[in-house]
Scaffold this motif. Structure first.
Motif, PDB file in Angstrom:
ATOM      1  N   VAL A   1      -4.087   9.503  -4.924  1.00  0.00           N
ATOM      2  CA  VAL A   1      -4.657   8.452  -5.771  1.00  0.00           C
ATOM      3  C   VAL A   1      -3.612   7.391  -6.074  1.00  0.00           C
ATOM      4  O   VAL A   1      -2.506   7.713  -6.524  1.00  0.00           O
ATOM      5  N   LEU A   2      -3.976   6.118  -5.807  1.00  0.00           N
ATOM      6  CA  LEU A   2      -3.134   4.986  -6.208  1.00  0.00           C
ATOM      7  C   LEU A   2      -3.769   4.372  -7.452  1.00  0.00           C
ATOM      8  O   LEU A   2      -4.981   4.123  -7.470  1.00  0.00           O
ATOM      9  N   LEU A   3      -2.990   4.138  -8.497  1.00  0.00           N
ATOM     10  CA  LEU A   3      -3.488   3.468  -9.694  1.00  0.00           C
ATOM     11  C   LEU A   3      -2.605   2.252  -9.927  1.00  0.00           C
ATOM     12  O   LEU A   3      -1.389   2.389 -10.082  1.00  0.00           O
ATOM     13  N   ALA A   4      -3.227   1.064  -9.872  1.00  0.00           N
ATOM     14  CA  ALA A   4      -2.471  -0.192  -9.921  1.00  0.00           C
ATOM     15  C   ALA A   4      -2.729  -0.932 -11.229  1.00  0.00           C
ATOM     16  O   ALA A   4      -3.890  -1.175 -11.600  1.00  0.00           O
ATOM     17  N   ASP A   5      -1.653  -1.317 -11.926  1.00  0.00           N
ATOM     18  CA  ASP A   5      -1.765  -2.099 -13.151  1.00  0.00           C
ATOM     19  C   ASP A   5      -1.862  -3.585 -12.787  1.00  0.00           C
ATOM     20  O   ASP A   5      -1.453  -4.015 -11.701  1.00  0.00           O
ATOM     21  N   ASN A   6      -2.431  -4.391 -13.692  1.00  0.00           N
ATOM     22  CA  ASN A   6      -2.399  -5.854 -13.617  1.00  0.00           C
ATOM     23  C   ASN A   6      -3.123  -6.473 -12.437  1.00  0.00           C
ATOM     24  O   ASN A   6      -2.723  -7.528 -11.923  1.00  0.00           O
ATOM     25  N   VAL A   7      -4.214  -5.852 -12.007  1.00  0.00           N
ATOM     26  CA  VAL A   7      -4.878  -6.386 -10.815  1.00  0.00           C
ATOM     27  C   VAL A   7      -5.609  -7.704 -11.108  1.00  0.00           C
ATOM     28  O   VAL A   7      -5.994  -8.426 -10.177  1.00  0.00           O
ATOM     29  N   ILE A   8      -5.765  -8.048 -12.405  1.00  0.00           N
ATOM     30  CA  ILE A   8      -6.357  -9.325 -12.810  1.00  0.00           C
ATOM     31  C   ILE A   8      -5.280 -10.263 -13.374  1.00  0.00           C
ATOM     32  O   ILE A   8      -5.208 -11.436 -13.020  1.00  0.00           O
ATOM     33  N   CYS A   9      -4.440  -9.733 -14.299  1.00  0.00           N
ATOM     34  CA  CYS A   9      -3.413 -10.544 -14.940  1.00  0.00           C
ATOM     35  C   CYS A   9      -2.081  -9.800 -15.015  1.00  0.00           C
ATOM     36  O   CYS A   9      -2.000  -8.745 -15.619  1.00  0.00           O
ATOM     37  N   PRO A  10      -1.037 -10.246 -14.306  1.00  0.00           N
ATOM     38  CA  PRO A  10      -0.913 -11.489 -13.520  1.00  0.00           C
ATOM     39  C   PRO A  10      -1.770 -11.532 -12.259  1.00  0.00           C
ATOM     40  O   PRO A  10      -2.037 -12.604 -11.739  1.00  0.00           O
TER      41      PRO A  10
ATOM     42  N   THR B   1      -3.168  -9.284  -8.452  1.00  0.00           N
ATOM     43  CA  THR B   1      -2.625  -8.818  -7.161  1.00  0.00           C
ATOM     44  C   THR B   1      -3.704  -9.025  -6.101  1.00  0.00           C
ATOM     45  O   THR B   1      -4.267  -8.057  -5.569  1.00  0.00           O
ATOM     46  N   PRO B   2      -4.028 -10.291  -5.795  1.00  0.00           N
ATOM     47  CA  PRO B   2      -5.183 -10.588  -4.938  1.00  0.00           C
ATOM     48  C   PRO B   2      -5.137  -9.954  -3.545  1.00  0.00           C
ATOM     49  O   PRO B   2      -6.119  -9.373  -3.102  1.00  0.00           O
ATOM     50  N   GLU B   3      -3.990 -10.024  -2.884  1.00  0.00           N
ATOM     51  CA  GLU B   3      -3.906  -9.458  -1.520  1.00  0.00           C
ATOM     52  C   GLU B   3      -4.111  -7.948  -1.550  1.00  0.00           C
ATOM     53  O   GLU B   3      -4.813  -7.384  -0.701  1.00  0.00           O
ATOM     54  N   TYR B   4      -3.484  -7.271  -2.565  1.00  0.00           N
ATOM     55  CA  TYR B   4      -3.618  -5.821  -2.688  1.00  0.00           C
ATOM     56  C   TYR B   4      -5.077  -5.454  -2.923  1.00  0.00           C
ATOM     57  O   TYR B   4      -5.630  -4.564  -2.254  1.00  0.00           O
ATOM     58  N   LEU B   5      -5.719  -6.149  -3.875  1.00  0.00           N
ATOM     59  CA  LEU B   5      -7.132  -5.852  -4.209  1.00  0.00           C
ATOM     60  C   LEU B   5      -8.009  -6.008  -2.978  1.00  0.00           C
ATOM     61  O   LEU B   5      -8.832  -5.132  -2.667  1.00  0.00           O
ATOM     62  N   GLU B   6      -7.831  -7.124  -2.264  1.00  0.00           N
ATOM     63  CA  GLU B   6      -8.636  -7.401  -1.066  1.00  0.00           C
ATOM     64  C   GLU B   6      -8.482  -6.239  -0.067  1.00  0.00           C
ATOM     65  O   GLU B   6      -9.444  -5.710   0.482  1.00  0.00           O
ATOM     66  N   PHE B   7      -7.220  -5.788   0.093  1.00  0.00           N
ATOM     67  CA  PHE B   7      -6.936  -4.735   1.076  1.00  0.00           C
ATOM     68  C   PHE B   7      -7.608  -3.406   0.701  1.00  0.00           C
ATOM     69  O   PHE B   7      -8.372  -2.844   1.483  1.00  0.00           O
ATOM     70  N   VAL B   8      -7.349  -2.910  -0.514  1.00  0.00           N
ATOM     71  CA  VAL B   8      -7.870  -1.580  -0.870  1.00  0.00           C
ATOM     72  C   VAL B   8      -9.396  -1.577  -1.015  1.00  0.00           C
ATOM     73  O   VAL B   8     -10.046  -0.547  -0.837  1.00  0.00           O
ATOM     74  N   ARG B   9      -9.966  -2.785  -1.328  1.00  0.00           N
ATOM     75  CA  ARG B   9     -11.427  -2.835  -1.500  1.00  0.00           C
ATOM     76  C   ARG B   9     -12.159  -2.992  -0.176  1.00  0.00           C
ATOM     77  O   ARG B   9     -13.326  -2.638  -0.061  1.00  0.00           O
ATOM     78  N   SER B  10     -11.453  -3.481   0.872  1.00  0.00           N
ATOM     79  CA  SER B  10     -12.126  -3.702   2.161  1.00  0.00           C
ATOM     80  C   SER B  10     -11.743  -2.640   3.196  1.00  0.00           C
ATOM     81  O   SER B  10     -12.473  -2.444   4.161  1.00  0.00           O
TER      82      SER B  10
END
Ligand SMILES: Cn1ncc2cc([C@H](O)c3cccc(CNC(=O)c4cc(-c5ccc(F)cc5)cc(O)c4O)c3)ccc21
Ligand SMILES: [Mg+2]
Length: 214
Positions: free
Chosen positions: A165-174, A176-185
């Protein structure tokens, strides 16, 4: 001479928390940062989501990227089963000095290994130098533009297994658009967004939980 914000956070812990009581350390930092001066700890609102994911995963091995003052380090370690280990990476020596004292105050030295250095350099050394097979849980809270490259690096180094399990902080503020796009697609991750707020504020932020499917 002028003290630094991490030094003042350590002072708040030493004045208000009970030695050997990790939850009192967490409470002391939250009270200081809410009432005196903001700091980039995951905080209590997102911290409750972090607690629930840690409890659900019940990890034997945890990697934290970005220690800062050790707030989330202590919060996570306080929930780990006996013999479980948490490795936390911090490249800033000033943060590391403070975090070691916060971890010691909480009495969690035996569960936590703080390693000084940059994630990109240390991740490839995890297996040989730290005797790690794979991580059950990774908490990402370091430079936001390093979330994606370091996730790919952990995959390449064989540090993730089916169900990690990866748990990422701050995916909205500040953000992490590239990371979000990657793990969601990516078909190799199952992701879930936990909506919350930026620590000690009303600004939207959240945590992204991504399960590696192997
Ligand atoms: C490569 N490598 N390897 C290990 C390692 C460790 C570090 C340091 O621990 C470190 C130093 C500085 C910044 C961070 C990232 N954190 C943030 O930038 C952040 C910002 C805000 C926020 C939000 C709104 C604002 F207005 C201002 C700041 C809220 C948050 O929760 C954050 O986590 C982490 C850095 C690179 C590292
Ligand atoms: Mg953060």
């Amino acid at each position: 001479t002028q003290s630094t914000r991490p030094q003042r956070i350590l002072g708040a812990v030493q004045q208000n928390a009970t030695r050997g009581d990790p939850r009192s350390v967490v409470r002391a930092i939250d009270q200081y940062c809410r009432n005196q001066e903001w700091a980039m700890n995951v905080g209590d609102e997102k911290g409750c989501i972090l607690d629930s994911v840690v409890s659900e995963v019940n990890p034997a091995t945890v990697l934290e990227l970005g220690t800062y003052c050790g707030y989330s380090t202590v919060r996570i370690a306080s929930l780990l089963p006996p013999h479980a280990k948490l490795i936390t990476l911090e490249f800033n020596p000033e943060f590391a000095v403070i975090a070691r004292q916060v971890i010691a105050w909480a009495g969690l030295e035996d569960k936590i290994q703080l390693v000084e250095g940059a994630s990109g350099d240390l991740i490839p050394k995890m297996k040989e130098q730290f005797g790690v097979e794979t991580f059950d849980l990774v908490f990402l809270d370091h430079w936001k533009d390093r979330y994606l490259p370091d996730t790919k690096l952990m995959e390449e180094c064989g540090l993730l297994r089916k169900g990690s399990v990866l748990l990422a902080d701050n995916v909205i503020c500040p953000g992490t658009p590239e990371y979000l796009e990657f793990v969601r697609s990516s078909p190799r991750y199952e992701s879930q967004y936990f909506k919350s707020h930026l620590e000690y504020t009303k600004v939207e932020d959240g945590l992204e939980k991504s399960v590696f499917l192997g």
